[in-house]
Design an enzyme around this catalytic site. Structure first.
Site, mmCIF file in Angstrom:
data_model
loop_
_atom_site.group_PDB
_atom_site.id
_atom_site.type_symbol
_atom_site.label_atom_id
_atom_site.label_comp_id
_atom_site.label_asym_id
_atom_site.label_seq_id
_atom_site.Cartn_x
_atom_site.Cartn_y
_atom_site.Cartn_z
ATOM 1 N N VAL A 43 1.677 8.435 -0.261
ATOM 2 C CA VAL A 43 2.272 8.798 1.027
ATOM 3 C C VAL A 43 1.884 10.236 1.334
ATOM 4 O O VAL A 43 2.034 11.126 0.489
ATOM 5 C CB VAL A 43 3.809 8.649 1.009
ATOM 6 C CG1 VAL A 43 4.403 9.037 2.356
ATOM 7 C CG2 VAL A 43 4.199 7.219 0.654
ATOM 8 N N GLY A 53 3.888 11.948 -2.103
ATOM 9 C CA GLY A 53 4.254 11.178 -3.288
ATOM 10 C C GLY A 53 3.419 9.929 -3.370
ATOM 11 O O GLY A 53 2.528 9.692 -2.547
ATOM 12 N N LYS A 104 1.298 6.132 4.900
ATOM 13 C CA LYS A 104 1.077 5.530 3.581
ATOM 14 C C LYS A 104 -0.340 4.989 3.486
ATOM 15 O O LYS A 104 -0.780 4.196 4.313
ATOM 16 C CB LYS A 104 2.076 4.407 3.327
ATOM 17 C CG LYS A 104 1.870 3.711 1.983
ATOM 18 C CD LYS A 104 2.842 2.565 1.772
ATOM 19 C CE LYS A 104 4.220 3.069 1.431
ATOM 20 N NZ LYS A 104 5.122 1.961 1.035
ATOM 21 N N GLY A 149 3.138 5.734 -5.518
ATOM 22 C CA GLY A 149 3.733 4.726 -6.379
ATOM 23 C C GLY A 149 2.733 3.624 -6.625
ATOM 24 O O GLY A 149 1.535 3.789 -6.381
ATOM 25 N N GLY A 150 3.234 2.475 -7.078
ATOM 26 C CA GLY A 150 2.344 1.373 -7.377
ATOM 27 C C GLY A 150 1.624 0.850 -6.146
ATOM 28 O O GLY A 150 0.529 0.317 -6.236
ATOM 29 N N MET A 151 2.255 0.997 -4.995
ATOM 30 C CA MET A 151 1.671 0.442 -3.775
ATOM 31 C C MET A 151 0.661 1.385 -3.153
ATOM 32 O O MET A 151 -0.310 0.960 -2.539
ATOM 33 C CB MET A 151 2.797 0.152 -2.775
ATOM 34 C CG MET A 151 2.378 -0.750 -1.638
ATOM 35 S SD MET A 151 1.932 -2.383 -2.226
ATOM 36 C CE MET A 151 1.065 -3.012 -0.790
ATOM 37 N N ASP A 191 14.332 -4.262 -2.471
ATOM 38 C CA ASP A 191 14.051 -3.248 -3.492
ATOM 39 C C ASP A 191 14.882 -1.986 -3.247
ATOM 40 O O ASP A 191 14.347 -0.880 -3.166
ATOM 41 C CB ASP A 191 12.563 -2.902 -3.519
ATOM 42 C CG ASP A 191 12.165 -2.117 -4.774
ATOM 43 O OD1 ASP A 191 12.869 -2.266 -5.805
ATOM 44 O OD2 ASP A 191 11.175 -1.367 -4.725
#
Length: 376
Positions: free
Chosen positions: A33, A26, A48, A28-30, A146
């Protein structure tokens, strides 16, 4: 060199000479993974990769790198059965990669896509277990910052099916850390923001309590407490004004969720208190040992369909029993079983005994007369 290394990252890529990438889990913004194999210890790990430094200035890229290293250092302080473990932080092509425990799982967000909403009894188990992990984090001075459905994982296969773990301490911060964020930057996901953070305050342990309450609310109600709105600014405004839609499906959890989502941080329970309130409201006092550390299960002890893949759905967990439930207050007693009426002497009143004696003598006299007549 760095740009060339980034361009060939994919399956079979070797990170830091040790971690062989398998497939992307997957992103995301960061960053992304990956599922990888630790060649030294011969185990699967989640790793990550930072993606967002491309095109940034060196100063901006350094902030991103430092954040990943910070994530590893913060998360490595936390050891808890309901939190994803962090194993290592390594450098590859000048970029940090975070090596974590791999849990074959689906997030609560994905579970909601399958089931629309989860039952209060299942959400209570998730909430108590995550609250237990966060209580340990808070005791160590770590604030998550978060908490949301996408960061709560539930194992969906293997021996740990149904096990809940909190992930992604990527923007976590120790209580004593100095913040280098501008005062007008809001940290967290808008749908789960506590009012004080939406108004610009720095997140605290009390903020985590609110966000967990909002996450559990969402899992039960099927929508976040501020409603659904594409414009994040509208959601942030609602959050700042504490415009929470009253829950309608949360049953025994209703008062606990409202307590966790109190607009004033000082009125909220601590995370440990929230855990205990969840357990007591749904399962009764002293039930922590039956819930904490156990897989999520339905009331009769089976794995929920949303929590397991195919053949495991509906199976009884091998190390769990039907869930404890608190006694209902002032529950009406079951009516005594009705007996069929029977004939007794007492039912004839106080003169029943003499009457019975007289009847007996009369019958005896008649029998004697019959016998004498037969003899004659």
């Amino acid at each position: 060199m760095t740009e060339r290394a980034r361009s060939i990252v994919g399956p079979d890529y070797l990170v830091a000479g040790r971690y062989r990438l398998q497939s992307k889990l997957g992103g995301g913004g960061m960053g992304a993974v990956w599922l990888a194999t630790d060649r030294l210890l011969n185990r699967d790990v989640a790793i990550k990769q930072v993606l967002s430094t491309a095109g940034l200035s060196e100063d901006e890229a350094r902030v991103i790198r430092d954040q990943i290293v910070h994530e590893g250092r913060v998360a490595a302080k936390l050891s808890h059965e309901h939190a994803i473990a962090v194993y290592d932080v390594v450098l590859e092509a000048g970029e940090p990669w975070l090596v974590m425990e791999y849990l074959p799982s689906r997030s609560v967000a994905k579970a909601m896509a399958l089931a629309d909403a989860l039952s209060p009894i299942e959400v209570a188990q998730i909430g108590a277990q995550v609250a237990d992990a966060l209580a340990t984090a808070h005791a160590a001075g770590i604030v998550h910052r978060d908490i949301k459905p996408g960061n709560i994982l539930v194992a969906d296969r293997g021996a740990e099916v149904g096990k809940v773990k909190l992930s992604d301490f990527g923007i976590s911060r120790g209580a004593g850390d100095l913040s280098d964020e501008p005062e007008d930057v809001i940290t967290g996901t808008p749908a789960y923001l506590p009012p004080e953070v939406a108004r610009g305050a720095q997140p605290t342990a009390a903020s985590d309590v609110f966000s967990l309450g909002a996450t559990l609310y969402t899992a039960i109600e099927g929508h976040p407490p501020y409603g659904i709105e594409e414009d994040n600014e509208v959601i942030v405004t609602r959050a700042a004004m504490a415009q929470i839609i009253p829950p309608t499906r949360s049953g025994a959890l209703t008062q606990v969720l409202l307590h966790m989502m109190e607009p004033a941080p000082q009125r909220r329970p601590t995370m440990a208190e929230a855990r205990n309130e969840i357990l007591t409201a749904v399962f009764g006092p002293g039930t922590g040992p039956y819930i904490l550390g156990a897989p999520v299960r339905t009331e009769d002890g089976t794995i929920p369909a949303w929590a397991a893949r195919n053949s495991a759905a509906g199976l009884r967990s091998p190390h769990s029993t039907p869930l404890p439930r608190p006694p209902r207050a002032n529950a009406p007693k079951a009516p005594a079983p009705q007996r069929k009426p029977s004939f007794t002497l007492s039912s004839l009143g106080p003169n029943a005994a003499p009457l019975a004696i007289a009847v007996g003598l009369l019958i005896g006299l008649l029998i004697l007369i019959v016998i004498l007549i037969a003899v004659m």
